[in-house]
Write a protein that holds these residues in place. Sequence first.
Motif, short mmCIF file in Angstrom:
data_model
loop_
_atom_site.label_atom_id
_atom_site.label_comp_id
_atom_site.label_asym_id
_atom_site.label_seq_id
_atom_site.Cartn_x
_atom_site.Cartn_y
_atom_site.Cartn_z
N ARG A 148 -2.92 12.56 -4.83
CA ARG A 148 -1.55 12.35 -5.31
C ARG A 148 -0.83 13.69 -5.47
O ARG A 148 0.33 13.84 -5.07
CB ARG A 148 -1.58 11.61 -6.64
CG ARG A 148 -0.19 11.40 -7.23
CD ARG A 148 -0.25 10.74 -8.59
NE ARG A 148 -0.50 9.30 -8.48
CZ ARG A 148 -1.43 8.64 -9.16
NH1 ARG A 148 -2.23 9.30 -9.96
NH2 ARG A 148 -1.57 7.35 -9.01
N THR A 175 -3.90 2.85 -2.59
CA THR A 175 -2.57 2.72 -3.20
C THR A 175 -1.89 4.08 -3.32
O THR A 175 -0.71 4.23 -2.96
CB THR A 175 -2.68 2.05 -4.58
OG1 THR A 175 -3.29 0.76 -4.43
CG2 THR A 175 -1.31 1.88 -5.21
N HIS A 223 1.44 4.95 -1.11
CA HIS A 223 2.67 5.26 -1.85
C HIS A 223 3.12 6.68 -1.58
O HIS A 223 4.33 6.95 -1.44
CB HIS A 223 2.44 5.06 -3.35
CG HIS A 223 2.44 3.62 -3.77
ND1 HIS A 223 3.13 3.16 -4.87
CD2 HIS A 223 1.86 2.53 -3.22
CE1 HIS A 223 2.95 1.85 -4.99
NE2 HIS A 223 2.18 1.45 -4.00
N CYS A 282 4.72 6.77 1.79
CA CYS A 282 6.04 6.12 1.73
C CYS A 282 7.08 7.07 1.11
O CYS A 282 8.23 7.12 1.56
CB CYS A 282 5.96 4.83 0.91
SG CYS A 282 5.09 3.48 1.75
N GLU A 283 6.67 7.82 0.08
CA GLU A 283 7.59 8.78 -0.52
C GLU A 283 8.01 9.85 0.49
O GLU A 283 9.13 10.37 0.43
CB GLU A 283 6.93 9.44 -1.73
CG GLU A 283 6.81 8.52 -2.94
CD GLU A 283 6.00 9.15 -4.06
OE1 GLU A 283 5.66 10.36 -3.95
OE2 GLU A 283 5.72 8.46 -5.06
N TRP A 306 6.35 6.23 7.60
CA TRP A 306 6.12 4.79 7.60
C TRP A 306 4.97 4.37 8.52
O TRP A 306 4.20 3.46 8.18
CB TRP A 306 7.40 4.06 8.00
CG TRP A 306 8.56 4.41 7.13
CD1 TRP A 306 9.70 5.07 7.47
CD2 TRP A 306 8.69 4.14 5.73
NE1 TRP A 306 10.53 5.23 6.39
CE2 TRP A 306 9.94 4.66 5.30
CE3 TRP A 306 7.87 3.51 4.78
CZ2 TRP A 306 10.37 4.58 3.99
CZ3 TRP A 306 8.31 3.42 3.48
CH2 TRP A 306 9.54 3.94 3.09
N ALA A 311 1.71 5.09 6.85
CA ALA A 311 1.57 4.17 5.72
C ALA A 311 1.15 2.79 6.21
O ALA A 311 0.27 2.14 5.61
CB ALA A 311 2.89 4.09 4.95
N GLY A 320 3.25 -4.19 -5.81
CA GLY A 320 4.16 -3.06 -5.69
C GLY A 320 4.03 -2.35 -4.36
O GLY A 320 5.02 -1.84 -3.81
N THR A 321 2.81 -2.32 -3.81
CA THR A 321 2.59 -1.70 -2.50
C THR A 321 3.26 -2.52 -1.41
O THR A 321 3.88 -1.97 -0.49
CB THR A 321 1.08 -1.56 -2.22
OG1 THR A 321 0.45 -0.89 -3.32
CG2 THR A 321 0.83 -0.78 -0.94
N ILE A 365 7.17 -1.81 -1.81
CA ILE A 365 7.67 -0.48 -1.42
C ILE A 365 7.62 -0.31 0.09
O ILE A 365 8.53 0.26 0.70
CB ILE A 365 6.86 0.64 -2.13
CG1 ILE A 365 7.56 1.98 -1.93
CG2 ILE A 365 5.44 0.71 -1.64
CD1 ILE A 365 6.92 3.11 -2.74
N LEU A 366 6.59 -0.87 0.74
CA LEU A 366 6.49 -0.76 2.19
C LEU A 366 7.52 -1.67 2.87
O LEU A 366 8.17 -1.29 3.85
CB LEU A 366 5.07 -1.14 2.63
CG LEU A 366 4.66 -0.76 4.05
CD1 LEU A 366 4.84 0.73 4.30
CD2 LEU A 366 3.20 -1.15 4.29
#
Length: 508
Positions: free
Chosen positions: A399, A430, A434, A437-438, A442, A445, A462-463, A466-467
């Motif tokens: 992260r 995850t 994520h 994606c940030e 894409w 991801a 949430g995954t 967001i995708l």
Amino acid sequence: MAFPKPRQSQALFLSPRFLRRFCSLPPTPARDANDAELVSKLLLQHHNPFHAMESSLQLHGITLTPNLLFETLLRLKHHSKIALSLFNYAKTLPRPPLTPASYTLLVDTVAKVRQFDVAWQLITEMDQNDLTPTPSTFLTLIRRLVSAGLTRQAVRAFHDIDAFADTKTTPDDFCVLLDTLCKYGHVKLAAEVFNRNKNRFVPDVKVYTVLIYGWCKLGRVKTAKAFLSEMVERGIEPNVVTYNVLLNGVCRKVSLHPEERFERTVRNAEEVFDEMRRSGIEPDVTSFSIVLHVYSRAHKPQLVLDKLGAMKEKGICPNVVVYTSVIKCLASCGRLEDAEMLLEEMVREGVSPCAATYNCFFKEYRGRKDGESALKMFKRMKEDGLCAPSSHTYVILIRMFLRLNMIKVAKEMWDDMKATRAGPDLDLYTVLIHGLCERKNWREACHYFVEMIENGFLPLKGTFEILYRGLIQADMLRTWRRLKKKLDEESITFGSEFQNYQLKPYRR
């Protein structure tokens, strides 16, 4: 630099050591361990997610023994589909090398990714093949059910043990059920089950200690003390573990600010110490570590060091938990040099640091956005070889490096994580997805999203979202449709869990 697509990919609820003990297997010969390593690598390299049985076709000519099958399944604990494929192949052999231990391990592997229907099928199959399920098999499933929030099903599974197993459930098995419920916060249900079964399983110090722990975990210290009083009234003497659990409840999860609350917490802890001594029980290293953790949470590094010195003067040798707590306090207060000196001291004293010890440094470096220092500490951790990084270590580092745009280093961390078999698990996938994606990466991801599903992990809602939003905004609707098709194909695997992930049409 984008992530290159790896080969076909490779979370841990039970450690290998615990699984071997839990499944009552004899020690593994070195040859079986080496062969299992080769077989697992062969299956991983040749795995075809669309034709799972093709993986096992690579095994023709290899003699699967019970130990070899178990050790191979152990190495495939993050790959439920491949593990299940191997197991199905083993069942087709003239003399299937199946044991209760291998069934139990596979039950844990599939239940970990919430394939509970498959887990129950395996238990039923054991009974049909005259391999009677053991209480350990059910307790493994029960832990997974509780972790998924399916508590009522877990309790029913416990009561089903006697119908399947040759041996009757024992007070120790009952204690495991209560302990599992309490650890996941379902204390009211645990107390209800306890009260309903008091006559069947006579309560002992372990059962009461588990319930006291549960109420303390919820912050209900008064209720915990009431259980302690009931315990004493029944003539059951509390031990040092019981008092440590109560002490932990008094000290943990309480606000230490302003100063008055910190002082009140310390006074309450001293009262528990006094009660212990009145009962003829001397506080041990765990007792002191709990109080020391209070100083650490209050960010009082000098008090922490003073308490550590006082422990040593009383002849109590600090353990890894104590050292880690002190290092955490020093690191979070910015005293990294002192923390490193203490790390060196604990090694000199013969206390091996654990992954959590190093994680204290990594979290501070993450807060400082100091990727270079984190990388140096990680290399030192690997070179010292005193402990292996945990999956949480990789979560912190991956992260951080993604947010610092150190993509190449994040990739190296991901590869190292797979090489050390610390993952990947749901949390790691995850974090990676994520992070990509940030960065609006894409395609990568999507690649890891598909890989995640193929490995049997149901992504968090949430995954999904967001995708989904990112692909629509990036005008990649066709890519989303291909992903959705893949999800629909896998919906049978995830069963009812998948039905909770229906997405509403996105409006720009």
